[in-house]
Design a protein around this motif. Structure first.
Motif: not given
Length: 493
Positions: A382-399
């Protein structure tokens, strides 16, 4: 002096981005309606359609598949319309949440109503199931994307996500408890198999059979489902009001200094070409499918294969309580050891217990132990996908610093892939029960059905979880890269 001044400004900015405990709690409460209704539907809709509405297993499989598939399709559709929404005095996401709520509650209650019509029952459930899935998507997609609009600080978003996951898993407990305890108090009548009746030559024995298995009426069972739906609908409205009253969107929280508008389809293409996102989806897709197969078939498995007809709602409750209590542990674990490590340890821990529940002879104590152990793993899932998706969004914003406003795409397409494949798997699993010879309202099932249920709650989930963990090794954002991204984002802002 300049570095010191920059430090002071950074600290001041971080303090402004901090969220109060009250704000985090109000935000977290907003996640409960989706989980309460989703848990009730996930655990009970299949057995309700088969044994209470008395639909043929083939038609039940169509309803479950089409409903989940439609639910999946609505996620990117709603994501598209949200990306085109204008900001209002209530924000861009909050109006979607508030205006969809009353209609979602009405359609949810009608799912659990048995219409007094000889024909058209299949269409009734299909239509209202699809309507509800559309409306709950209008609630959940903007709510999921709201994570990116409450704060720019990763630590605050992670903390808010932990609050949210705790409340969401508590929501699954409420959904399981309300539906299970209300429905479980009514003894649903069952029918012995024709083979058993043919072996019963005595009319006295047949009379005893009816007295044993028809102690409750089907009408009482149907009324119990309606009462449970009404209680859950009331909680849905209450949670939506708390979210609206306690959370404010911060427009600047998701915007960088160099933001320029990009069209939805351009953004969709960029998102789908982002490697970290695709790898995260691929890993969690298989692990989520494993847990959804377990969820969808567990009530039938407990009722028929294990023989715990009057205990299955308590076993489900044990799973959800265990998951709720261990969410804070997994939040600490991912902070201490990293999110990728938490994925491997947390999700793989379910495998030995899933094997144990079908290998060992039917035993209530062992089943409860397995339920508690499975709940610990469910909490991590339950916890991990929703905790990790914002990290992916941040990575996308940098690129892609010139592209913005695509948070809803990230969240909605993750949910799309998960729901669509779960709809396929749940439809196939119900259809496989039909092929195995499932008997509607049967007091027992043929050995082929019991074998099929064992495959659906043990073998298939274990294989899917292992595949997901293997794919997850390709996910590139570890703790070191996450820290670098955080610093780079602060500089860009």
């Amino acid at each position: 002096a300049l570095p010191g001044g920059a430090n002071a400004r950074s600290l001041l900015q971080e303090s402004r981005e901090r969220l109060s405990v009250c704000s985090k709690l109000c935000y977290a409460v907003g996640g409960a309606p989706y989980q309460i209704t989703g848990c009730a539907l996930g655990f009970f809709l299949q057995i309700y359609l088969l044994d209470v509405a008395q639909l043929d297993a083939f038609y039940a499989s169509i309803i479950l598949f089409v409903g989940r598939a439609w639910d999946a399709i609505t996620d990117p559709m709603v994501g598209f319309f949200i990306s085109k929404s204008s900001w209002t005095c209530f924000g861009r996401l909050m109006p979607w949440i508030i205006f969809s709520t009353p209609f979602a509650v009405i359609s949810y209650i009608l799912i659990w109503f048995v219409p007094d019509i000889s024909r058209g029952q299949v269409m009734w459930y299909l239509v209202f199931y699809c309507i509800f899935q559309t409306l709950v998507t209008c609630f959940h997609v903007p709510y999921s994307a709201l994570t990116m609009f409450i704060s720019r600080e990763q630590s605050e978003r992670d903390s808010a996500t932990a609050y949210r996951m705790t409340v969401e898993v508590l929501g699954t407990v409420l959904g399981t408890a309300i539906q299970g305890q209300i429905v479980g108090k009514v003894d649903t009548p069952c029918i012995e198999s024709p083979l058993f009746i043919s072996m019963t030559n005595s009319s006295v024995a047949l009379e005893e059979l009816n007295m044993t298995h028809d102690t409750g009426s089907l009408t009482d069972t149907r009324n119990a489902y309606m009462i449970a739906a009404g209680v859950i609908g009331g909680l849905y409205i209450l949670c939506a009001l708390i979210l609206w009253a306690g959370v404010r969107e911060k427009r600047e929280s998701s915007e960088l200094q160099s933001d320029e508008p990009v069209s939805f389809f351009q953004g969709l293409k960029l998102v789908m070409n982002h490697g970290a996102y695709i790898k995260l989806i691929a890993g969690f897709l298989f692990t989520s499918l494993g847990f959804m197969l377990l969820e969808g078939n567990f009530a039938l498995f407990c009722t028929y294969t294990l023989g715990f007809r009057n205990e299955f709602h308590n076993i489900l409750l044990a799973i959800m309580l265990s998951a709720t209590l261990t969410i804070p542990f997994w939040q600490w674990f991912l902070t201490r050891f990293g999110k990728k490590t938490a994925v491997y340890v947390g999700i793989s821990s379910a495998i030995p217990f899933l094997i144990m529940v079908v290998v060992l002879d039917s035993n209530l104590i062992v089943t409860y132990i397995v339920a508690v152990a499975a709940g610990i793993s469910v909490a991590a899932a339950f916890l991990l996908p929703w905790s990790m998706l914002p990290d992916v969004v941040d990575d996308f914003k940098l690129q892609h610093p010139s592209s913005h406003g695509h948070e809803a795409i990230f969240f909605s397409f993750y949910v799309f892939f998960t729901k669509f494949t779960s709809g396929v798997s749940l439809g196939i699993s119900t259809l496989s029960l039909d092929f195995a010879g499932y008997q509607t309202r049967g007091c027992s099932q043929p050995s082929a059905v019991n074998f099929t249920l064992k495959m659906l709650v043990s073998a298939a989930p274990v294989v899917l979880i292992l595949l997901g963990l293997l794919l997850f090794k390709l996910y590139p954002i570890d703790e070191e890269k996450r820290r670098k991204n955080k610093k780079a984002l602060q500089d860009l802002r």
